[in-house]
Every structure is written in structure tokens, then in C-alpha cells.
Design a protein around this motif. Structure first.
Motif, short mmCIF file in Angstrom:
data_model
loop_
_atom_site.label_atom_id
_atom_site.label_comp_id
_atom_site.label_asym_id
_atom_site.label_seq_id
_atom_site.Cartn_x
_atom_site.Cartn_y
_atom_site.Cartn_z
N PHE A 89 0.83 -1.21 0.00
CA PHE A 89 0.00 0.00 0.00
C PHE A 89 0.86 1.26 0.00
CE2 PHE A 89 0.74 0.10 4.52
CZ PHE A 89 0.52 1.40 4.91
N GLU A 90 2.15 1.11 0.24
CA GLU A 90 3.06 2.25 0.18
C GLU A 90 3.51 2.56 -1.24
OE1 GLU A 90 6.01 0.84 2.85
OE2 GLU A 90 4.88 1.42 4.62
N GLU A 91 3.27 1.64 -2.16
CA GLU A 91 3.73 1.82 -3.53
C GLU A 91 2.57 1.77 -4.53
OE1 GLU A 91 6.73 -1.11 -4.20
OE2 GLU A 91 7.94 -0.42 -2.52
N VAL A 92 1.44 2.34 -4.18
CA VAL A 92 0.31 2.39 -5.11
C VAL A 92 0.63 3.44 -6.17
CG1 VAL A 92 -2.15 2.92 -5.33
CG2 VAL A 92 -1.33 1.65 -3.35
N PRO A 93 0.56 3.08 -7.46
CA PRO A 93 0.96 4.01 -8.51
C PRO A 93 -0.05 5.15 -8.72
CG PRO A 93 0.08 2.01 -9.48
CD PRO A 93 0.15 1.78 -7.98
N THR A 94 0.42 6.24 -9.32
CA THR A 94 -0.47 7.35 -9.62
C THR A 94 -1.23 7.12 -10.92
OG1 THR A 94 1.31 8.55 -10.69
CG2 THR A 94 0.91 9.04 -8.36
N THR A 95 -0.73 6.23 -11.77
CA THR A 95 -1.42 5.85 -13.01
C THR A 95 -1.51 4.33 -13.06
OG1 THR A 95 -0.52 7.78 -14.14
CG2 THR A 95 -1.40 6.03 -15.53
N VAL A 96 -2.71 3.82 -13.34
CA VAL A 96 -2.93 2.38 -13.45
C VAL A 96 -3.51 2.11 -14.83
CG1 VAL A 96 -4.22 0.42 -12.53
CG2 VAL A 96 -3.38 2.17 -10.98
N GLU A 97 -2.95 1.10 -15.52
CA GLU A 97 -3.48 0.74 -16.83
C GLU A 97 -4.13 -0.63 -16.75
OE1 GLU A 97 -2.02 0.35 -21.43
OE2 GLU A 97 -1.10 1.86 -20.14
N LEU A 98 -5.42 -0.68 -17.11
CA LEU A 98 -6.19 -1.92 -17.13
C LEU A 98 -6.94 -2.02 -18.44
CD1 LEU A 98 -7.87 -1.82 -13.59
CD2 LEU A 98 -6.02 -3.31 -14.30
N ASP A 99 -6.79 -3.12 -19.14
CA ASP A 99 -7.51 -3.37 -20.39
C ASP A 99 -7.41 -2.18 -21.35
OD1 ASP A 99 -8.30 -5.85 -19.39
OD2 ASP A 99 -10.11 -5.00 -18.49
N ASP A 100 -6.21 -1.72 -21.61
CA ASP A 100 -5.95 -0.61 -22.53
C ASP A 100 -6.63 0.70 -22.13
OD1 ASP A 100 -4.36 -2.25 -24.13
OD2 ASP A 100 -6.11 -2.98 -25.25
N ARG A 101 -6.89 0.86 -20.85
CA ARG A 101 -7.49 2.10 -20.34
C ARG A 101 -6.59 2.60 -19.22
NH1 ARG A 101 -13.01 0.90 -19.03
NH2 ARG A 101 -13.58 1.66 -21.07
N ALA A 102 -6.19 3.85 -19.32
CA ALA A 102 -5.31 4.44 -18.29
C ALA A 102 -6.15 5.21 -17.28
CB ALA A 102 -4.29 5.37 -18.94
N TYR A 103 -5.95 4.89 -16.02
CA TYR A 103 -6.63 5.58 -14.92
C TYR A 103 -5.61 6.46 -14.21
CZ TYR A 103 -10.40 2.16 -15.39
OH TYR A 103 -11.43 1.40 -15.85
N HIS A 104 -6.00 7.69 -13.93
CA HIS A 104 -5.12 8.65 -13.27
C HIS A 104 -5.68 8.96 -11.88
CE1 HIS A 104 -3.12 9.22 -17.10
NE2 HIS A 104 -4.33 9.28 -17.64
N MET A 105 -4.79 8.97 -10.89
CA MET A 105 -5.23 9.19 -9.52
C MET A 105 -5.85 10.57 -9.36
SD MET A 105 -3.25 8.99 -5.84
CE MET A 105 -2.47 7.47 -6.21
N GLU A 106 -7.03 10.59 -8.79
CA GLU A 106 -7.72 11.85 -8.50
C GLU A 106 -7.58 12.19 -7.03
OE1 GLU A 106 -11.28 13.05 -10.26
OE2 GLU A 106 -9.77 13.25 -11.82
N GLU A 107 -7.60 11.15 -6.18
CA GLU A 107 -7.65 11.42 -4.75
C GLU A 107 -7.13 10.21 -3.97
OE1 GLU A 107 -11.05 13.48 -2.00
OE2 GLU A 107 -11.71 12.20 -3.63
N HIS A 108 -6.49 10.51 -2.85
CA HIS A 108 -6.04 9.47 -1.93
C HIS A 108 -6.35 9.94 -0.52
CE1 HIS A 108 -2.79 7.97 0.83
NE2 HIS A 108 -3.40 6.86 0.46
N TYR A 109 -6.99 9.09 0.26
CA TYR A 109 -7.31 9.47 1.64
C TYR A 109 -7.35 8.22 2.51
CZ TYR A 109 -12.10 8.03 0.46
OH TYR A 109 -13.20 7.33 0.05
N SER A 110 -7.35 8.45 3.80
CA SER A 110 -7.51 7.35 4.75
C SER A 110 -8.42 7.83 5.86
CB SER A 110 -6.15 6.93 5.32
OG SER A 110 -5.58 7.99 6.07
N GLY A 111 -8.98 6.89 6.58
CA GLY A 111 -9.86 7.23 7.68
C GLY A 111 -10.39 5.97 8.33
#
Length: 168
Positions: A89-111
Motif C-alpha cells: 500500500f506504500e507503492e500504489v501508482p499514480t497511473t494504473v493501466e487496465l484493459d488498454d485504459r489508463a486511470y489517473h489518480m484523482e484522490e487518496h485518503y484514509s480514515g
């Protein structure tokens, strides 16, 4: 019936009506409709610090997750679980590619969350969440709690497409 009981019933106030259930107050056993599909609510997790709720919804054998955040506007997202894993969980990427679709991190939080019913994480506790969005508006959500990752893919839902059918 005695005369005293009759007088007491005449003088006493009637019980206040139960408030109608809203999507923010439903829990296990309630029924709701999302995008014209009827689901039974089987679980609920709540992050009070963020005013965020994730409902576990079931329609037959199909399980979905409705994420609700009550901010200036109430934001709804409907997810389904996907297979995948991350190493740390310390190395979660800011961009994830799944099935030829790139996802970009919008938000990270904990609680800290509280859970009831059937949820991916059966106990409350500290949870880390990463939320992503792709260029074509698809959503990705990654949750980590107690050494376990859950990954979800989904999309935004219009507020008019979400309603409570029956509260328990």
C-alpha cells in the motif's frame, strides 16, 4: 380498560412518525434502485470523517458497491469488484493501466470506517482509499485495510437514478 388509562391515552402525545429512509441512512435489509436495477442492501461501511458511505448491493448473485459522498453535492458511483493485486500500500501508482485504459489518480485518503452486514472488510478500522478516473470517465477505486487490497471498476451515477424503495 380503566378510566385512568383512557384519560392517559387522550392526554398523551402520539408517537412521532418515523423519518423516511434516505439513501444516506439505509442499511442491511433495505431495498434501493440504482439505474433502474433493484438491489437489496446487504452491507454498509461508513467513514464519518469524510461523510462517505459504501453500500454493498445484491441483485441475485450480482454484487455491486454504491459509493456515496455527501459534499456540496451528493456524489454517487457504482462499482463492481475486479481481480488484481498490488504488492504494497506504500507503492500504489499514480497511473494504473487496465484493459488498454489508463486511470489517473484523482484522490487518496484514509480514515476509520464502521461496517455492518456483508462487506469486503468485515471489521471497522483504518482504511486507505485511492480513487482514479480515466479519460473516458470510467472510475477505479482501490481500498486497503488490514493487509488486504480490494479493487473496483465503475462509473458515476446521476442522483436522479438512485432511490430508496423500501426501508427496514
Amino acid at each position: 380498560m380503566s378510566i385512568f388509562r383512557r384519560i392517559k391515552n387522550l392526554v398523551s402525545k402520539p408517537a412521532p412518525p418515523q423519518p423516511e429512509k434516505s439513501i444516506l441512512t439505509v442499511g442491511p435489509g433495505d431495498v434501493c434502485e440504482v439505474s433502474l436495477v433493484t438491489y437489496q442492501v446487504t452491507g454498509r461501511t461508513q467513514n464519518r470523517q469524510r461523510n462517505a458511505i459504501v453500500l454493498t448491493l445484491q441483485d441475485g448473485s450480482d454484487i455491486k458497491y454504491l459509493a456515496i459522498e455527501d459534499r456540496e453535492k451528493t456524489i454517487y458511483s457504482l462499482y463492481h469488484p475486479i481481480d488484481g493485486r498490488l504488492d504494497s500500500f506504500e507503492e500504489v501508482p499514480t497511473t494504473v493501466e487496465l484493459d488498454d485504459r489508463a486511470y489517473h489518480m484523482e484522490e487518496h485518503y484514509s480514515g476509520f470506517i464502521q461496517s455492518s452486514g456483508k462487506t469486503p472488510f468485515q471489521q471497522g478500522g483504518e482504511q486507505y482509499v485511492w480513487q482514479y478516473k480515466s479519460d473516458d470517465m470510467m472510475l477505479l477505486r482501490i481500498e486497503w485495510q488490514d493487509g488486504r487490497f480490494m479493487l473496483y471498476e465503475g462509473e458515476s451515477v446521476l442522483p436522479a437514478d438512485v432511490r430508496v424503495l423500501r426501508g427496514g
